[in-house]
Write a protein that holds these residues in place. Structure first.
Motif, PDB file in Angstrom:
ATOM      1  N   MET A   1       0.846  -1.177   0.000  1.00 16.69           N
ATOM      2  CA  MET A   1       0.000   0.000   0.000  1.00 16.69           C
ATOM      3  C   MET A   1       0.891   1.241   0.000  1.00 16.69           C
ATOM      4  SD  MET A   1      -2.960   1.156   2.662  1.00 16.69           S
ATOM      5  CE  MET A   1      -4.396   0.686   1.746  1.00 16.69           C
ATOM      6  N   THR A   2       0.484   2.251  -0.713  1.00 10.26           N
ATOM      7  CA  THR A   2       1.230   3.503  -0.812  1.00 10.26           C
ATOM      8  C   THR A   2       0.511   4.582  -0.002  1.00 10.26           C
ATOM      9  OG1 THR A   2       1.969   2.907  -3.021  1.00 10.26           O
ATOM     10  CG2 THR A   2       2.168   5.203  -2.412  1.00 10.26           C
ATOM     11  N   PHE A   3       1.317   5.434   0.666  1.00  6.85           N
ATOM     12  CA  PHE A   3       0.789   6.499   1.496  1.00  6.85           C
ATOM     13  C   PHE A   3       1.320   7.840   1.018  1.00  6.85           C
ATOM     14  CE2 PHE A   3       0.641   2.740   4.097  1.00  6.85           C
ATOM     15  CZ  PHE A   3      -0.589   2.835   4.733  1.00  6.85           C
ATOM     16  N   ASP A   4       0.499   8.878   1.189  1.00  7.92           N
ATOM     17  CA  ASP A   4       0.906  10.245   0.901  1.00  7.92           C
ATOM     18  C   ASP A   4       1.195  10.948   2.221  1.00  7.92           C
ATOM     19  OD1 ASP A   4       0.456   9.976  -1.857  1.00  7.92           O
ATOM     20  OD2 ASP A   4      -1.674  10.441  -1.593  1.00  7.92           O
ATOM     21  N   VAL A   5       2.250  11.787   2.242  1.00  3.60           N
ATOM     22  CA  VAL A   5       2.618  12.552   3.424  1.00  3.60           C
ATOM     23  C   VAL A   5       2.485  14.026   3.089  1.00  3.60           C
ATOM     24  CG1 VAL A   5       4.429  13.046   5.111  1.00  3.60           C
ATOM     25  CG2 VAL A   5       4.227  10.749   4.142  1.00  3.60           C
ATOM     26  N   ASN A   6       1.737  14.752   3.939  1.00  7.69           N
ATOM     27  CA  ASN A   6       1.505  16.180   3.741  1.00  7.69           C
ATOM     28  C   ASN A   6       1.937  16.952   4.979  1.00  7.69           C
ATOM     29  OD1 ASN A   6      -0.009  16.265   1.087  1.00  7.69           O
ATOM     30  ND2 ASN A   6      -1.178  14.736   2.219  1.00  7.69           N
ATOM     31  N   PHE A   7       2.355  18.198   4.762  1.00  5.83           N
ATOM     32  CA  PHE A   7       2.853  19.056   5.836  1.00  5.83           C
ATOM     33  C   PHE A   7       2.051  20.347   5.856  1.00  5.83           C
ATOM     34  CE2 PHE A   7       5.554  22.682   7.017  1.00  5.83           C
ATOM     35  CZ  PHE A   7       5.969  22.298   8.301  1.00  5.83           C
ATOM     36  N   SER A   8       1.731  20.812   7.064  1.00  9.23           N
ATOM     37  CA  SER A   8       1.073  22.104   7.237  1.00  9.23           C
ATOM     38  C   SER A   8       1.895  22.948   8.202  1.00  9.23           C
ATOM     39  CB  SER A   8      -0.343  21.929   7.799  1.00  9.23           C
ATOM     40  OG  SER A   8      -0.909  23.195   8.091  1.00  9.23           O
ATOM     41  N   ALA A   9       2.159  24.196   7.852  1.00  6.90           N
ATOM     42  CA  ALA A   9       2.880  25.118   8.738  1.00  6.90           C
ATOM     43  C   ALA A   9       1.917  26.003   9.508  1.00  6.90           C
ATOM     44  CB  ALA A   9       3.838  25.989   7.917  1.00  6.90           C
ATOM     45  N   ASP A  10       0.600  25.866   9.223  1.00  6.43           N
ATOM     46  CA  ASP A  10      -0.382  26.754   9.849  1.00  6.43           C
ATOM     47  C   ASP A  10      -1.493  25.985  10.572  1.00  6.43           C
ATOM     48  OD1 ASP A  10      -1.803  25.752   7.687  1.00  6.43           O
ATOM     49  OD2 ASP A  10      -1.820  27.653   6.598  1.00  6.43           O
ATOM     50  N   GLY A  11      -1.124  24.892  11.228  1.00  7.84           N
ATOM     51  CA  GLY A  11      -2.072  24.147  12.047  1.00  7.84           C
ATOM     52  C   GLY A  11      -3.107  23.350  11.278  1.00  7.84           C
ATOM     53  N   GLY A  12      -2.911  23.169   9.991  1.00  6.53           N
ATOM     54  CA  GLY A  12      -3.827  22.368   9.184  1.00  6.53           C
ATOM     55  C   GLY A  12      -4.719  23.174   8.264  1.00  6.53           C
ATOM     56  N   ALA A  13      -4.556  24.490   8.227  1.00  4.62           N
ATOM     57  CA  ALA A  13      -5.373  25.316   7.335  1.00  4.62           C
ATOM     58  C   ALA A  13      -4.998  25.072   5.871  1.00  4.62           C
ATOM     59  CB  ALA A  13      -5.238  26.793   7.686  1.00  4.62           C
ATOM     60  N   THR A  14      -3.696  24.947   5.590  1.00  3.77           N
ATOM     61  CA  THR A  14      -3.229  24.635   4.236  1.00  3.77           C
ATOM     62  C   THR A  14      -2.196  23.521   4.313  1.00  3.77           C
ATOM     63  OG1 THR A  14      -1.477  26.309   4.324  1.00  3.77           O
ATOM     64  CG2 THR A  14      -3.597  26.997   3.395  1.00  3.77           C
ATOM     65  N   TRP A  15      -2.067  22.779   3.238  1.00  3.04           N
ATOM     66  CA  TRP A  15      -1.182  21.606   3.225  1.00  3.04           C
ATOM     67  C   TRP A  15      -0.272  21.621   2.003  1.00  3.04           C
ATOM     68  CZ3 TRP A  15      -0.987  18.391   7.302  1.00  3.04           C
ATOM     69  CH2 TRP A  15      -2.030  18.466   8.225  1.00  3.04           C
ATOM     70  N   THR A  16       0.944  21.065   2.185  1.00  2.00           N
ATOM     71  CA  THR A  16       1.904  20.876   1.107  1.00  2.00           C
ATOM     72  C   THR A  16       2.261  19.399   1.056  1.00  2.00           C
ATOM     73  OG1 THR A  16       2.841  23.071   1.477  1.00  2.00           O
ATOM     74  CG2 THR A  16       4.201  21.497   0.252  1.00  2.00           C
ATOM     75  N   ARG A  17       2.173  18.814  -0.112  1.00  2.00           N
ATOM     76  CA  ARG A  17       2.516  17.394  -0.267  1.00  2.00           C
ATOM     77  C   ARG A  17       4.028  17.244  -0.212  1.00  2.00           C
ATOM     78  NH1 ARG A  17       3.126  13.421  -4.507  1.00  2.00           N
ATOM     79  NH2 ARG A  17       2.284  11.441  -3.771  1.00  2.00           N
TER      80      ARG A  17
END
Length: 166
Positions: A1-17
């Motif tokens: 199974m493949t997973f995607d990892v995302n990062f948010s610098a603003d508490g989850g308001a916006t995300w970067t893959r």
């Protein structure tokens, strides 16, 4: 199974893959965005199961400029010691990471808008002897940054302006 990892610098308001990978290997590199509201989210590629950090965490620079850090007055021609604290690298135990080319010091005369190289490849952790050079300025700052083989890995500037007097 493949997973995607995302990062948010603003508490989850916006995300970067950050990337994707298998459950046993998720090769991603955290951004160097300094924040106290970081979150990570992992989800199954194409939808399905997902999870996010339960709380925000801090992404901080491993460096902290300690002198000059704001409010000081230095004189052109004066010998002074630029100092910074640095966290140990998890893999090497030293203050400079395993892919490091040392730290670089920069000086700004306009409050951090532009930077001029002051010293490159400083390998002595935490200090550098500087004969203060001009121009005279009331909005000077020092920045210490680590240059890794992948580019700038981390940096910290003086917290506030200091003065360079004639």
């Amino acid at each position: 199974m493949t997973f995607d990892v995302n990062f948010s610098a603003d508490g989850g308001a916006t995300w970067t893959r950050l990337g994707s990978g298998s459950a046993s290997r998720l090769p991603v590199k955290l951004p160097t965005t300094l924040t106290a509201n970081a979150r990570i989210a992992v989800s199954a590629s194409g939808g399905g199961a997902s999870d996010m950090s339960d709380a925000s965490f801090r992404v901080a620079s491993p460096f902290t400029v300690t002198y000059p850090n704001g409010g000081e007055t230095l004189t052109v021609g004066q010998q002074t010691q630029i100092t910074w604290s640095q966290l140990p690298s998890p893999s090497s135990g030293s203050g400079i990471g395993p892919n490091s080319n040392g730290v670089t010091l920069d000086v700004s005369y306009d409050g951090g808008t532009t930077w001029t190289p002051l010293a490159g490849r400083v390998t002595t952790p935490g200090r550098f002897d500087w004969t203060v050079s001009g121009p005279v300025a009331t909005r000077a700052r020092i920045r210490v940054r680590e240059d890794s083989n992948a580019g700038v890995a981390a940096a910290d500037p003086s917290d506030a302006d200091f003065t360079i007097a004639p």
